[in-house]
Design a protein around this motif. Structure first.
Motif, PDB file in Angstrom:
ATOM      1  N   PRO A   1       0.827  -1.194   0.000  1.00 40.92           N
ATOM      2  CA  PRO A   1       0.000   0.000   0.000  1.00 40.92           C
ATOM      3  C   PRO A   1       0.864   1.247   0.000  1.00 40.92           C
ATOM      4  O   PRO A   1       2.042   1.204   0.353  1.00 40.92           O
ATOM      5  CB  PRO A   1      -0.781  -0.114   1.316  1.00 40.92           C
ATOM      6  CG  PRO A   1       0.117  -0.916   2.199  1.00 40.92           C
ATOM      7  CD  PRO A   1       0.825  -1.872   1.286  1.00 40.92           C
ATOM      8  N   LEU A   2       0.295   2.376  -0.390  1.00 41.59           N
ATOM      9  CA  LEU A   2       0.944   3.642  -0.131  1.00 41.59           C
ATOM     10  C   LEU A   2       0.876   3.838   1.377  1.00 41.59           C
ATOM     11  O   LEU A   2       0.412   2.978   2.107  1.00 41.59           O
ATOM     12  CB  LEU A   2       0.217   4.753  -0.886  1.00 41.59           C
ATOM     13  CG  LEU A   2       0.139   4.568  -2.404  1.00 41.59           C
ATOM     14  CD1 LEU A   2      -0.658   5.696  -3.040  1.00 41.59           C
ATOM     15  CD2 LEU A   2       1.520   4.486  -3.025  1.00 41.59           C
ATOM     16  N   THR A   3       1.349   4.978   1.855  1.00 39.40           N
ATOM     17  CA  THR A   3       1.308   5.198   3.291  1.00 39.40           C
ATOM     18  C   THR A   3      -0.119   5.044   3.791  1.00 39.40           C
ATOM     19  O   THR A   3      -1.013   5.783   3.370  1.00 39.40           O
ATOM     20  CB  THR A   3       1.822   6.610   3.626  1.00 39.40           C
ATOM     21  OG1 THR A   3       3.141   6.754   3.110  1.00 39.40           O
ATOM     22  CG2 THR A   3       1.832   6.831   5.122  1.00 39.40           C
ATOM     23  N   PRO A   4      -0.400   4.058   4.658  1.00 33.47           N
ATOM     24  CA  PRO A   4      -1.767   3.891   5.166  1.00 33.47           C
ATOM     25  C   PRO A   4      -2.225   5.156   5.870  1.00 33.47           C
ATOM     26  O   PRO A   4      -1.446   5.817   6.549  1.00 33.47           O
ATOM     27  CB  PRO A   4      -1.646   2.710   6.134  1.00 33.47           C
ATOM     28  CG  PRO A   4      -0.415   1.982   5.698  1.00 33.47           C
ATOM     29  CD  PRO A   4       0.512   3.037   5.178  1.00 33.47           C
ATOM     30  N   VAL A   5      -3.470   5.501   5.708  1.00 33.39           N
ATOM     31  CA  VAL A   5      -3.978   6.756   6.239  1.00 33.39           C
ATOM     32  C   VAL A   5      -4.998   6.504   7.334  1.00 33.39           C
ATOM     33  O   VAL A   5      -5.718   5.512   7.321  1.00 33.39           O
ATOM     34  CB  VAL A   5      -4.614   7.610   5.119  1.00 33.39           C
ATOM     35  CG1 VAL A   5      -3.567   8.018   4.098  1.00 33.39           C
ATOM     36  CG2 VAL A   5      -5.755   6.856   4.439  1.00 33.39           C
ATOM     37  N   LEU A   6      -5.049   7.428   8.289  1.00 37.48           N
ATOM     38  CA  LEU A   6      -6.089   7.405   9.309  1.00 37.48           C
ATOM     39  C   LEU A   6      -7.251   8.295   8.895  1.00 37.48           C
ATOM     40  O   LEU A   6      -8.398   8.048   9.276  1.00 37.48           O
ATOM     41  CB  LEU A   6      -5.530   7.872  10.660  1.00 37.48           C
ATOM     42  CG  LEU A   6      -4.444   6.979  11.275  1.00 37.48           C
ATOM     43  CD1 LEU A   6      -3.955   7.571  12.588  1.00 37.48           C
ATOM     44  CD2 LEU A   6      -4.976   5.573  11.499  1.00 37.48           C
ATOM     45  N   GLN A   7      -6.931   9.320   8.104  1.00 39.84           N
ATOM     46  CA  GLN A   7      -7.953  10.219   7.585  1.00 39.84           C
ATOM     47  C   GLN A   7      -7.685  10.455   6.101  1.00 39.84           C
ATOM     48  O   GLN A   7      -6.539  10.484   5.663  1.00 39.84           O
ATOM     49  CB  GLN A   7      -7.941  11.559   8.334  1.00 39.84           C
ATOM     50  CG  GLN A   7      -8.250  11.437   9.821  1.00 39.84           C
ATOM     51  CD  GLN A   7      -8.157  12.779  10.529  1.00 39.84           C
ATOM     52  OE1 GLN A   7      -7.430  13.668  10.104  1.00 39.84           O
ATOM     53  NE2 GLN A   7      -8.892  12.920  11.620  1.00 39.84           N
ATOM     54  N   PHE A   8      -8.757  10.613   5.350  1.00 37.31           N
ATOM     55  CA  PHE A   8      -8.591  10.808   3.911  1.00 37.31           C
ATOM     56  C   PHE A   8      -9.747  11.654   3.396  1.00 37.31           C
ATOM     57  O   PHE A   8     -10.887  11.527   3.864  1.00 37.31           O
ATOM     58  CB  PHE A   8      -8.568   9.456   3.182  1.00 37.31           C
ATOM     59  CG  PHE A   8      -8.046   9.538   1.779  1.00 37.31           C
ATOM     60  CD1 PHE A   8      -6.683   9.585   1.532  1.00 37.31           C
ATOM     61  CD2 PHE A   8      -8.910   9.567   0.698  1.00 37.31           C
ATOM     62  CE1 PHE A   8      -6.190   9.651   0.241  1.00 37.31           C
ATOM     63  CE2 PHE A   8      -8.425   9.632  -0.600  1.00 37.31           C
ATOM     64  CZ  PHE A   8      -7.055   9.680  -0.823  1.00 37.31           C
ATOM     65  N   GLN A   9      -9.435  12.533   2.431  1.00 37.68           N
ATOM     66  CA  GLN A   9     -10.461  13.386   1.849  1.00 37.68           C
ATOM     67  C   GLN A   9     -10.411  13.304   0.337  1.00 37.68           C
ATOM     68  O   GLN A   9      -9.335  13.313  -0.263  1.00 37.68           O
ATOM     69  CB  GLN A   9     -10.276  14.846   2.289  1.00 37.68           C
ATOM     70  CG  GLN A   9     -11.357  15.783   1.754  1.00 37.68           C
ATOM     71  CD  GLN A   9     -11.252  17.180   2.343  1.00 37.68           C
ATOM     72  OE1 GLN A   9     -10.427  17.432   3.220  1.00 37.68           O
ATOM     73  NE2 GLN A   9     -12.086  18.091   1.857  1.00 37.68           N
ATOM     74  N   PHE A  10     -11.575  13.188  -0.286  1.00 42.84           N
ATOM     75  CA  PHE A  10     -11.671  13.217  -1.743  1.00 42.84           C
ATOM     76  C   PHE A  10     -13.020  13.831  -2.094  1.00 42.84           C
ATOM     77  O   PHE A  10     -14.052  13.501  -1.521  1.00 42.84           O
ATOM     78  CB  PHE A  10     -11.538  11.815  -2.349  1.00 42.84           C
ATOM     79  CG  PHE A  10     -12.522  10.793  -1.816  1.00 42.84           C
ATOM     80  CD1 PHE A  10     -13.683  10.500  -2.516  1.00 42.84           C
ATOM     81  CD2 PHE A  10     -12.278  10.123  -0.628  1.00 42.84           C
ATOM     82  CE1 PHE A  10     -14.584   9.554  -2.043  1.00 42.84           C
ATOM     83  CE2 PHE A  10     -13.173   9.182  -0.149  1.00 42.84           C
ATOM     84  CZ  PHE A  10     -14.330   8.901  -0.862  1.00 42.84           C
ATOM     85  N   GLY A  11     -12.981  14.768  -3.043  1.00 41.46           N
ATOM     86  CA  GLY A  11     -14.209  15.472  -3.394  1.00 41.46           C
ATOM     87  C   GLY A  11     -14.819  16.121  -2.164  1.00 41.46           C
ATOM     88  O   GLY A  11     -14.142  16.823  -1.401  1.00 41.46           O
ATOM     89  N   GLU A  12     -16.096  15.856  -1.937  1.00 39.67           N
ATOM     90  CA  GLU A  12     -16.791  16.400  -0.764  1.00 39.67           C
ATOM     91  C   GLU A  12     -16.790  15.430   0.414  1.00 39.67           C
ATOM     92  O   GLU A  12     -17.420  15.683   1.440  1.00 39.67           O
ATOM     93  CB  GLU A  12     -18.238  16.739  -1.129  1.00 39.67           C
ATOM     94  CG  GLU A  12     -18.383  17.836  -2.178  1.00 39.67           C
ATOM     95  CD  GLU A  12     -19.835  18.172  -2.438  1.00 39.67           C
ATOM     96  OE1 GLU A  12     -20.658  17.240  -2.455  1.00 39.67           O
ATOM     97  OE2 GLU A  12     -20.147  19.368  -2.591  1.00 39.67           O
ATOM     98  N   VAL A  13     -16.059  14.331   0.272  1.00 45.21           N
ATOM     99  CA  VAL A  13     -16.086  13.271   1.276  1.00 45.21           C
ATOM    100  C   VAL A  13     -14.842  13.340   2.171  1.00 45.21           C
ATOM    101  O   VAL A  13     -13.721  13.490   1.684  1.00 45.21           O
ATOM    102  CB  VAL A  13     -16.169  11.880   0.616  1.00 45.21           C
ATOM    103  CG1 VAL A  13     -16.122  10.783   1.674  1.00 45.21           C
ATOM    104  CG2 VAL A  13     -17.434  11.766  -0.219  1.00 45.21           C
ATOM    105  N   THR A  14     -15.066  13.218   3.462  1.00 49.88           N
ATOM    106  CA  THR A  14     -13.986  13.107   4.439  1.00 49.88           C
ATOM    107  C   THR A  14     -14.215  11.841   5.246  1.00 49.88           C
ATOM    108  O   THR A  14     -15.320  11.609   5.747  1.00 49.88           O
ATOM    109  CB  THR A  14     -13.964  14.311   5.396  1.00 49.88           C
ATOM    110  OG1 THR A  14     -13.804  15.513   4.635  1.00 49.88           O
ATOM    111  CG2 THR A  14     -12.815  14.186   6.383  1.00 49.88           C
ATOM    112  N   VAL A  15     -13.170  11.012   5.346  1.00 51.56           N
ATOM    113  CA  VAL A  15     -13.279   9.755   6.074  1.00 51.56           C
ATOM    114  C   VAL A  15     -12.253   9.741   7.192  1.00 51.56           C
ATOM    115  O   VAL A  15     -11.076  10.053   6.979  1.00 51.56           O
ATOM    116  CB  VAL A  15     -13.043   8.537   5.154  1.00 51.56           C
ATOM    117  CG1 VAL A  15     -13.323   7.247   5.907  1.00 51.56           C
ATOM    118  CG2 VAL A  15     -13.910   8.617   3.908  1.00 51.56           C
TER     119      VAL A  15
END
Length: 228
Positions: free
Chosen positions: A125-139
């Motif tokens: 994987p690329l650096t695993p993320v705890l938070q991620f945002q794409f478009g209008e979505v935030t996870v």
């Protein structure tokens, strides 16, 4: 960098040490001490890397390596052996192995070679993320929360796990079988259609136009890819 690893090693002490070492670094490990059993497992499940001892009962590591390659396995194969002869190393490589490690080996070297295989083959994987945002979505994977345009989304546990796999391996094509083995590893009788259904649910919740997805893209005949 986590991965699914098949370990075929018939020496119980070595199998235990290597399996514990890999699991301690976040990898999922399925271990077998018999070549034919390992081949059956490799046929039924999806793996990123296989670590094969040369001297296995039932089916040698060389024959096992050739058999899984003939069945389409495109992950990394690391051969383990106590034999240091050049001819043995050449034979393993000619059967489809990617690397060779001679016993006794240092644990740090084993981990480094597995990591190198994953990077080389695009399985890491690329650096695993705890938070991620794409478009209008935030996870927020740590809090298990997702929002779209500031509105909370109700993502089921499996949807969140599936989304995390897609995002951690963003830009890479993940097969349905690979997603099944990672997200539904505790439900062995679930089929590929389950992945399709959950992808459709994610698109309904995350995509502006679920019929023409921008982020969770279908790669025909291969699987799904998250396009950041």
């Amino acid at each position: 960098m986590s991965s699914r690893i098949l370990l075929a090693e018939d020496a119980p002490d070595v199998q235990l040490i290597v399996a514990d070492l890999l699991r301690g670094h976040g990898h999922q490990v399925i271990a077998s001490g018999d070549g034919r059993e390992a081949l059956r497992i490799a046929t039924e499940q999806s793996f990123d890397v296989m670590i094969l001892d040369v001297m296995l009962p039932g089916l040698s590591g060389f024959d096992l390596c050739r058999a899984v390659r003939q069945r389409g396995f495109d992950g990394g194969i690391l051969m383990l052996t106590a034999r240091a002869q050049v001819d043995d190393r050449v034979q393993g490589l000619s059967m489809g192995a990617d690397d060779y490690l001679i016993k006794p080996f240092d644990s740090k070297e084993l981990l480094a070679r597995v990591s190198a295989l994953l990077r080389r083959l695009g399985k890491a994987p690329l650096t695993p993320v705890l938070q991620f945002q794409f478009g209008e979505v935030t996870v927020d994977f740590e809090r298990r929360e997702a929002m779209r345009a500031g509105i909370p989304l109700n993502l089921a546990a499996k949807e969140l796990q599936l989304l995390r796999q897609l995002i951690d391996y963003r830009g890479q094509v993940l097969s349905r079988e690979r997603l099944l083995s990672r997200v539904w590893h505790d439900q062995p009788f679930i089929g590929p259609r389950t992945v399709d259904v959950h992808v459709a649910w994610l698109r309904q919740k995350l995509e502006e136009n679920p019929q023409i997805p921008r982020y969770i893209v279908t790669v025909r005949g291969e699987g799904y890819c998250f396009e950041p």
